[in-house]
Design a protein around this motif. Structure first.
Motif, PDB file in Angstrom:
ATOM      1  N   THR A   1      22.566  35.944 -28.611  1.00 36.66           N
ATOM      2  CA  THR A   1      21.439  36.001 -27.683  1.00 36.66           C
ATOM      3  C   THR A   1      21.888  36.072 -26.233  1.00 36.66           C
ATOM      4  OG1 THR A   1      20.007  34.749 -29.191  1.00 36.66           O
ATOM      5  CG2 THR A   1      19.399  34.739 -26.864  1.00 36.66           C
ATOM      6  N   ALA A   2      21.183  36.904 -25.472  1.00 39.72           N
ATOM      7  CA  ALA A   2      21.309  36.897 -24.013  1.00 39.72           C
ATOM      8  C   ALA A   2      20.095  36.170 -23.466  1.00 39.72           C
ATOM      9  CB  ALA A   2      21.382  38.316 -23.461  1.00 39.72           C
ATOM     10  N   LEU A   3      20.286  34.929 -23.050  1.00 39.49           N
ATOM     11  CA  LEU A   3      19.207  34.151 -22.448  1.00 39.49           C
ATOM     12  C   LEU A   3      19.204  34.516 -20.958  1.00 39.49           C
ATOM     13  CD1 LEU A   3      18.732  30.308 -23.121  1.00 39.49           C
ATOM     14  CD2 LEU A   3      17.482  31.664 -21.458  1.00 39.49           C
ATOM     15  N   ILE A   4      18.803  35.762 -20.725  1.00 42.46           N
ATOM     16  CA  ILE A   4      18.867  36.354 -19.389  1.00 42.46           C
ATOM     17  C   ILE A   4      17.623  37.222 -19.180  1.00 42.46           C
ATOM     18  CG2 ILE A   4      20.188  37.845 -17.836  1.00 42.46           C
ATOM     19  CD1 ILE A   4      22.660  37.279 -19.548  1.00 42.46           C
ATOM     20  N   PRO A   5      16.889  37.010 -18.089  1.00 39.37           N
ATOM     21  CA  PRO A   5      17.127  36.005 -17.067  1.00 39.37           C
ATOM     22  C   PRO A   5      16.424  34.684 -17.382  1.00 39.37           C
ATOM     23  CG  PRO A   5      15.321  37.409 -16.358  1.00 39.37           C
ATOM     24  CD  PRO A   5      15.770  37.925 -17.707  1.00 39.37           C
ATOM     25  N   VAL A   6      17.076  33.609 -17.043  1.00 34.64           N
ATOM     26  CA  VAL A   6      16.429  32.300 -17.137  1.00 34.64           C
ATOM     27  C   VAL A   6      15.536  32.165 -15.901  1.00 34.64           C
ATOM     28  CG1 VAL A   6      16.759  29.815 -17.212  1.00 34.64           C
ATOM     29  CG2 VAL A   6      18.389  31.318 -18.379  1.00 34.64           C
ATOM     30  N   LEU A   7      14.235  32.049 -16.118  1.00 38.47           N
ATOM     31  CA  LEU A   7      13.300  31.966 -14.995  1.00 38.47           C
ATOM     32  C   LEU A   7      13.289  30.548 -14.434  1.00 38.47           C
ATOM     33  CD1 LEU A   7      10.314  34.103 -16.347  1.00 38.47           C
ATOM     34  CD2 LEU A   7      12.458  34.832 -15.274  1.00 38.47           C
ATOM     35  N   PRO A   8      13.640  30.384 -13.152  1.00 34.21           N
ATOM     36  CA  PRO A   8      13.738  29.045 -12.548  1.00 34.21           C
ATOM     37  C   PRO A   8      12.430  28.263 -12.625  1.00 34.21           C
ATOM     38  CG  PRO A   8      14.701  30.709 -11.113  1.00 34.21           C
ATOM     39  CD  PRO A   8      13.984  31.443 -12.197  1.00 34.21           C
TER      40      PRO A   8
ATOM     41  N   GLY B   1      22.075  33.494 -18.045  1.00 32.54           N
ATOM     42  CA  GLY B   1      22.213  34.025 -16.691  1.00 32.54           C
ATOM     43  C   GLY B   1      20.918  33.865 -15.927  1.00 32.54           C
ATOM     44  N   SER B   2      21.030  33.703 -14.624  1.00 28.29           N
ATOM     45  CA  SER B   2      19.849  33.453 -13.803  1.00 28.29           C
ATOM     46  C   SER B   2      19.118  34.737 -13.434  1.00 28.29           C
ATOM     47  CB  SER B   2      20.249  32.709 -12.521  1.00 28.29           C
ATOM     48  OG  SER B   2      21.219  33.456 -11.803  1.00 28.29           O
ATOM     49  N   LEU B   3      17.945  34.566 -12.879  1.00 28.39           N
ATOM     50  CA  LEU B   3      17.099  35.667 -12.440  1.00 28.39           C
ATOM     51  C   LEU B   3      17.712  36.370 -11.229  1.00 28.39           C
ATOM     52  CD1 LEU B   3      14.227  37.088 -12.522  1.00 28.39           C
ATOM     53  CD2 LEU B   3      13.511  35.296 -10.909  1.00 28.39           C
ATOM     54  N   THR B   4      17.619  37.699 -11.215  1.00 24.21           N
ATOM     55  CA  THR B   4      18.028  38.498 -10.059  1.00 24.21           C
ATOM     56  C   THR B   4      16.790  39.187  -9.487  1.00 24.21           C
ATOM     57  OG1 THR B   4      20.236  38.911 -10.970  1.00 24.21           O
ATOM     58  CG2 THR B   4      19.458  40.413  -9.267  1.00 24.21           C
TER      59      THR B   4
ATOM     60  N   ALA C   1      24.959  26.987  -6.567  1.00 23.48           N
ATOM     61  CA  ALA C   1      25.036  25.679  -7.221  1.00 23.48           C
ATOM     62  C   ALA C   1      24.055  25.614  -8.395  1.00 23.48           C
ATOM     63  CB  ALA C   1      24.727  24.571  -6.217  1.00 23.48           C
ATOM     64  N   TYR C   2      22.896  26.238  -8.230  1.00 19.21           N
ATOM     65  CA  TYR C   2      21.918  26.295  -9.322  1.00 19.21           C
ATOM     66  C   TYR C   2      22.474  27.127 -10.475  1.00 19.21           C
ATOM     67  CZ  TYR C   2      17.809  27.767 -11.966  1.00 19.21           C
ATOM     68  OH  TYR C   2      16.924  28.040 -12.981  1.00 19.21           O
ATOM     69  N   GLN C   3      23.066  28.270 -10.147  1.00 19.19           N
ATOM     70  CA  GLN C   3      23.626  29.133 -11.186  1.00 19.19           C
ATOM     71  C   GLN C   3      24.719  28.410 -11.968  1.00 19.19           C
ATOM     72  OE1 GLN C   3      24.319  33.342  -9.994  1.00 19.19           O
ATOM     73  NE2 GLN C   3      23.676  32.682  -7.962  1.00 19.19           N
ATOM     74  N   ALA C   4      25.561  27.671 -11.249  1.00 18.61           N
ATOM     75  CA  ALA C   4      26.658  26.941 -11.899  1.00 18.61           C
ATOM     76  C   ALA C   4      26.114  25.845 -12.815  1.00 18.61           C
ATOM     77  CB  ALA C   4      27.576  26.344 -10.843  1.00 18.61           C
ATOM     78  N   LYS C   5      25.123  25.132 -12.344  1.00 20.36           N
ATOM     79  CA  LYS C   5      24.509  24.070 -13.160  1.00 20.36           C
ATOM     80  C   LYS C   5      23.879  24.648 -14.421  1.00 20.36           C
ATOM     81  CE  LYS C   5      21.117  20.292 -12.938  1.00 20.36           C
ATOM     82  NZ  LYS C   5      20.094  19.610 -12.088  1.00 20.36           N
ATOM     83  N   LEU C   6      23.224  25.778 -14.279  1.00 19.45           N
ATOM     84  CA  LEU C   6      22.602  26.443 -15.419  1.00 19.45           C
ATOM     85  C   LEU C   6      23.660  26.852 -16.436  1.00 19.45           C
ATOM     86  CD1 LEU C   6      20.163  27.779 -16.836  1.00 19.45           C
ATOM     87  CD2 LEU C   6      20.588  29.812 -15.421  1.00 19.45           C
ATOM     88  N   GLY C   7      24.754  27.429 -15.968  1.00 15.80           N
ATOM     89  CA  GLY C   7      25.824  27.847 -16.862  1.00 15.80           C
ATOM     90  C   GLY C   7      26.436  26.684 -17.614  1.00 15.80           C
ATOM     91  N   ARG C   8      26.629  25.574 -16.913  1.00 14.10           N
ATOM     92  CA  ARG C   8      27.191  24.379 -17.566  1.00 14.10           C
ATOM     93  C   ARG C   8      26.233  23.840 -18.633  1.00 14.10           C
ATOM     94  NH1 ARG C   8      28.425  23.069 -12.093  1.00 14.10           N
ATOM     95  NH2 ARG C   8      26.778  21.485 -12.051  1.00 14.10           N
ATOM     96  N   LYS C   9      24.938  23.902 -18.314  1.00 17.56           N
ATOM     97  CA  LYS C   9      23.932  23.412 -19.264  1.00 17.56           C
ATOM     98  C   LYS C   9      23.937  24.252 -20.539  1.00 17.56           C
ATOM     99  CE  LYS C   9      19.921  22.365 -17.524  1.00 17.56           C
ATOM    100  NZ  LYS C   9      18.536  22.495 -16.963  1.00 17.56           N
TER     101      LYS C   9
END
Length: 378
Positions: A180-187, A214-217, A267-275
């Motif tokens: 799965t690509a959980l992309i984009p994760v909507l904040p 991956g986060s939203l672009t 910092a948000y992107q990094a936290k999301l990736g770690r989660k």
């Protein structure tokens, strides 16, 4: 408005990238027989002008490259074998069968393929994917960001998530790598632990091997479009979203209405990736797609193994919030090693440690790590 399909014959269909998509989808090439997408997902990056530069709505007018398979055969015959991203299935693929024909070209020429899909129509071509997997490598990634009912606000025309997971099960059962690509994760909407865990758990139960997050672009006019949907459905999230995409830029927080950037706070992107990584580990999944080394010539497989390590290190440094210069040092070294045409092992045998230091973008620290990886590869 009904979607309009326009047939045309472009001069080329294959996109050749300067570098492979290291630590993500791994493709060096991509090809799509359709310009635009009927599913018209509201968050899609194609709504941004820098990705879709035409003057029509990408979901209302779809251009069909009717000569795509012919062009693909011609263009692939001129490049080195590497992973090719094909897609994306449109409802009208039932009529044109262009993706199937392109898959058949890849099968005949021995090119590995990665598909990133929302459509279960891919199952129609499972026989060709199995052939590709037997001859080289095939991987199918399904784009899934939530199972919640509110998804229909964002994906009004896409096939259901249930159909995607059912397709994943069948593809996994055929011995093809999938996930799965959980992309984009909507904040603030789908970035909570419960949602991510539900997707990871369902992926594991469907035979998937990974979930990459991956986060939203954003980017104009997608930014304005996205915020308008928030105002209508989640008005309380407009302000925190604007801040997330703006205030991390130095000086922007002083503006009454800061300019919204294209990416959220690192910092948000990094936290999301770690989660995502932590939750994947609970279910025995990876948060990265494993690159297939066997598709490359034996003499450079050790190069690819080292490059894989450096790409992985780059991504982990991003999650750690490392300084940009350190992240870029590993990324550039990864590109150097990944694109070498001579064997790293031969270079080491002939010139020793100094041979590694002679490579562009490789300093003493990274050279020592390369040396260690080569020993482990042996």
């Amino acid at each position: 408005m009904c979607t309009q399909y326009i047939e045309y014959k472009p001069r080329r269909v294959l996109n050749v990238y300067k570098h492979c998509d290291g630590a993500w989808f791994w493709n060096r090439y991509s090809a799509n027989p359709y310009v635009g997408c009927e599913y018209g997902c509201e968050y899609c990056y194609f709504r941004a002008k820098r990705y879709f530069r035409f003057d029509w709505d990408f979901s209302e007018v779809i251009k069909v490259k009717v000569n795509a398979p012919i062009l693909l055969r011609k263009e692939l015959s001129k490049v080195k074998k590497d992973i090719t991203m094909l897609g994306f299935y449109q409802p009208v693929e039932v009529k044109y069968r262009l993706i199937r024909s392109m898959l058949e070209v890849c099968a005949e020429l021995g090119f590995p393929v990665h598909m990133n899909e929302k459509s279960d129509l891919i199952l129609r071509d499972l026989d060709v994917l199995k052939e590709i997997n037997e001859r080289s490598w095939a991987c199918v990634t399904f784009s899934i960001i939530t199972k919640r009912k509110s998804l229909r606000i964002w994906e009004p025309k896409a096939p259901s998530v249930e159909k995607r997971f059912e397709a994943m099960k069948e593809i996994s059962g055929a011995g093809i790598t999938t996930g799965t690509a959980l992309i984009p994760v909507l904040p603030f909407i789908y970035d909570d632990d419960e949602n991510i865990e539900e997707i990871v758990r369902e992926t594991a139960e469907s035979g998937g091997k990974y979930v990459i997050g991956g986060s939203l672009t954003l980017g104009s006019p997608l930014t304005e479009h996205y915020l308008s949907i928030l105002r209508e459905n989640w008005p309380d999230l407009v302000e925190p979203t604007v801040k997330l995409f703006s205030s991390w830029k130095k000086g922007r927080e002083k503006a009454d209405y800061p300019k919204v950037g294209d990416v959220p706070d690192p910092a948000y992107q990094a936290k999301l990736g770690r989660k995502v990584k932590e939750i994947c580990e609970r279910y025995g999944l990876s948060d990265r797609i494993e690159r297939p080394l066997h598709i490359y010539p034996p003499e450079i497989r050790s190069n690819k193994a080292v490059a894989n390590y450096l790409f992985e290190r780059t991504y982990r440094l991003e999650l750690e919030g490392a300084p940009p210069h350190k992240i870029w040092a590993y990324r550039k070294a990864a590109w150097t090693i990944d694109e070498m045409e001579i064997s790293l092992k031969n270079l080491l045998d002939e010139r020793g440690f100094d041979g590694l230091l002679s490579l562009p973008n490789v300093g003493k620290k990274i050279a020592k790590e390369i040396l260690q990886v080569l020993k482990e590869v042996d």
